[in-house]
Design a protein around this motif. Structure first.
Motif, short mmCIF file in Angstrom:
data_model
loop_
_atom_site.label_atom_id
_atom_site.label_comp_id
_atom_site.label_asym_id
_atom_site.label_seq_id
_atom_site.Cartn_x
_atom_site.Cartn_y
_atom_site.Cartn_z
N ILE A 17 24.63 36.65 52.50
CA ILE A 17 25.22 35.81 51.45
C ILE A 17 26.09 34.71 52.04
O ILE A 17 26.64 34.85 53.12
N GLN A 18 26.20 33.61 51.30
CA GLN A 18 27.02 32.47 51.71
C GLN A 18 28.38 32.55 51.01
O GLN A 18 28.49 33.09 49.92
N PRO A 19 29.43 31.97 51.63
CA PRO A 19 30.74 31.94 50.97
C PRO A 19 30.67 31.14 49.67
O PRO A 19 30.07 30.06 49.63
N ILE A 20 31.25 31.67 48.60
CA ILE A 20 31.23 30.95 47.33
C ILE A 20 32.60 30.36 46.99
O ILE A 20 32.71 29.59 46.05
N PHE A 21 33.63 30.74 47.75
CA PHE A 21 34.97 30.18 47.56
C PHE A 21 35.56 29.77 48.89
O PHE A 21 35.18 30.31 49.93
N GLN A 22 36.50 28.82 48.83
CA GLN A 22 37.25 28.41 50.01
C GLN A 22 38.74 28.47 49.67
O GLN A 22 39.14 28.08 48.58
N ILE A 23 39.52 28.95 50.64
CA ILE A 23 40.97 28.94 50.48
C ILE A 23 41.49 27.81 51.35
O ILE A 23 41.31 27.83 52.56
N GLY A 24 42.10 26.81 50.71
CA GLY A 24 42.58 25.64 51.43
C GLY A 24 44.09 25.58 51.44
O GLY A 24 44.78 26.59 51.35
N LYS A 25 44.63 24.34 51.50
CA LYS A 25 46.07 24.17 51.61
C LYS A 25 46.82 24.62 50.37
O LYS A 25 48.00 24.89 50.43
N GLY A 26 46.13 24.72 49.24
CA GLY A 26 46.78 25.23 48.02
C GLY A 26 47.06 26.71 48.09
O GLY A 26 47.84 27.24 47.30
N GLY A 27 46.41 27.41 49.00
CA GLY A 27 46.62 28.84 49.16
C GLY A 27 45.94 29.63 48.04
O GLY A 27 44.96 29.20 47.45
N ILE A 28 46.50 30.78 47.77
CA ILE A 28 45.94 31.68 46.75
C ILE A 28 46.81 31.60 45.51
O ILE A 28 47.93 32.11 45.51
N GLU A 29 46.29 30.96 44.48
CA GLU A 29 47.03 30.78 43.24
C GLU A 29 46.42 31.63 42.14
O GLU A 29 45.35 32.21 42.30
N GLU A 30 47.08 31.68 40.99
CA GLU A 30 46.63 32.49 39.86
C GLU A 30 45.25 32.07 39.37
O GLU A 30 44.41 32.92 39.08
N ALA A 31 44.99 30.77 39.28
CA ALA A 31 43.69 30.28 38.82
C ALA A 31 42.58 30.70 39.78
O ALA A 31 41.49 31.09 39.37
N PHE A 32 42.87 30.63 41.08
CA PHE A 32 41.90 31.05 42.09
C PHE A 32 41.59 32.54 41.95
O PHE A 32 40.42 32.95 42.00
N LEU A 33 42.62 33.35 41.73
CA LEU A 33 42.42 34.79 41.57
C LEU A 33 41.58 35.12 40.35
O LEU A 33 40.74 36.03 40.39
N LYS A 34 41.76 34.37 39.27
CA LYS A 34 40.96 34.59 38.06
C LYS A 34 39.49 34.29 38.33
O LYS A 34 38.60 35.01 37.87
N GLN A 35 39.22 33.21 39.06
CA GLN A 35 37.84 32.86 39.40
C GLN A 35 37.21 33.91 40.30
O GLN A 35 36.06 34.29 40.11
N VAL A 36 37.97 34.39 41.27
CA VAL A 36 37.45 35.42 42.18
C VAL A 36 37.18 36.70 41.40
O VAL A 36 36.15 37.35 41.60
#
Length: 96
Positions: A17-36
């Motif tokens: 499988i390929q990566p479907i998300f990237q963690i960038g300079k914004g880090g891990i935020e609430e919106a990112f966690l909801k998508q994951v």
């Protein structure tokens, strides 16, 4: 908690499988966690890439995500991490 045999099986599934998300300079935020979380519900096994400018290692990112979402960190190599969470509605992956 999953066994080492189950972890090994999930690692073999994650190879293709390929990566479907990237963690960038914004880090891990609430919106990112909801998508994951919604991606985990749909796929159960996902791969995430951690960019250099995030300030996190893949192990640290895996620990943060797993603590927040109650999922399992399967693998953390280089800049990629693999996490697993059994779907509540329709489980797809049958663990050995």
């Amino acid at each position: 908690m999953i066994t080492s045999k189950q972890r090994s099986y999930l690692r073999s599934l994650a190879n293709t499988i390929q990566p479907i998300f990237q963690i960038g300079k914004g880090g891990i935020e609430e919106a990112f966690l909801k998508q994951v979380d919604s991606a985990l519900e749909a796929r159960e096994l996902i791969k995430i890439k951690v960019l250099n400018n995030s300030g996190l290692t893949s192990r640290e990112a895996s620990d943060i995500i797993c603590n927040e979402l109650n999922c399992e960190g399967i693998q953390s190599i280089g800049s990629k991490l693999v996490i697993y969470k059994r779907s509540k509605k329709k489980p797809k992956i049958k663990l050995p």
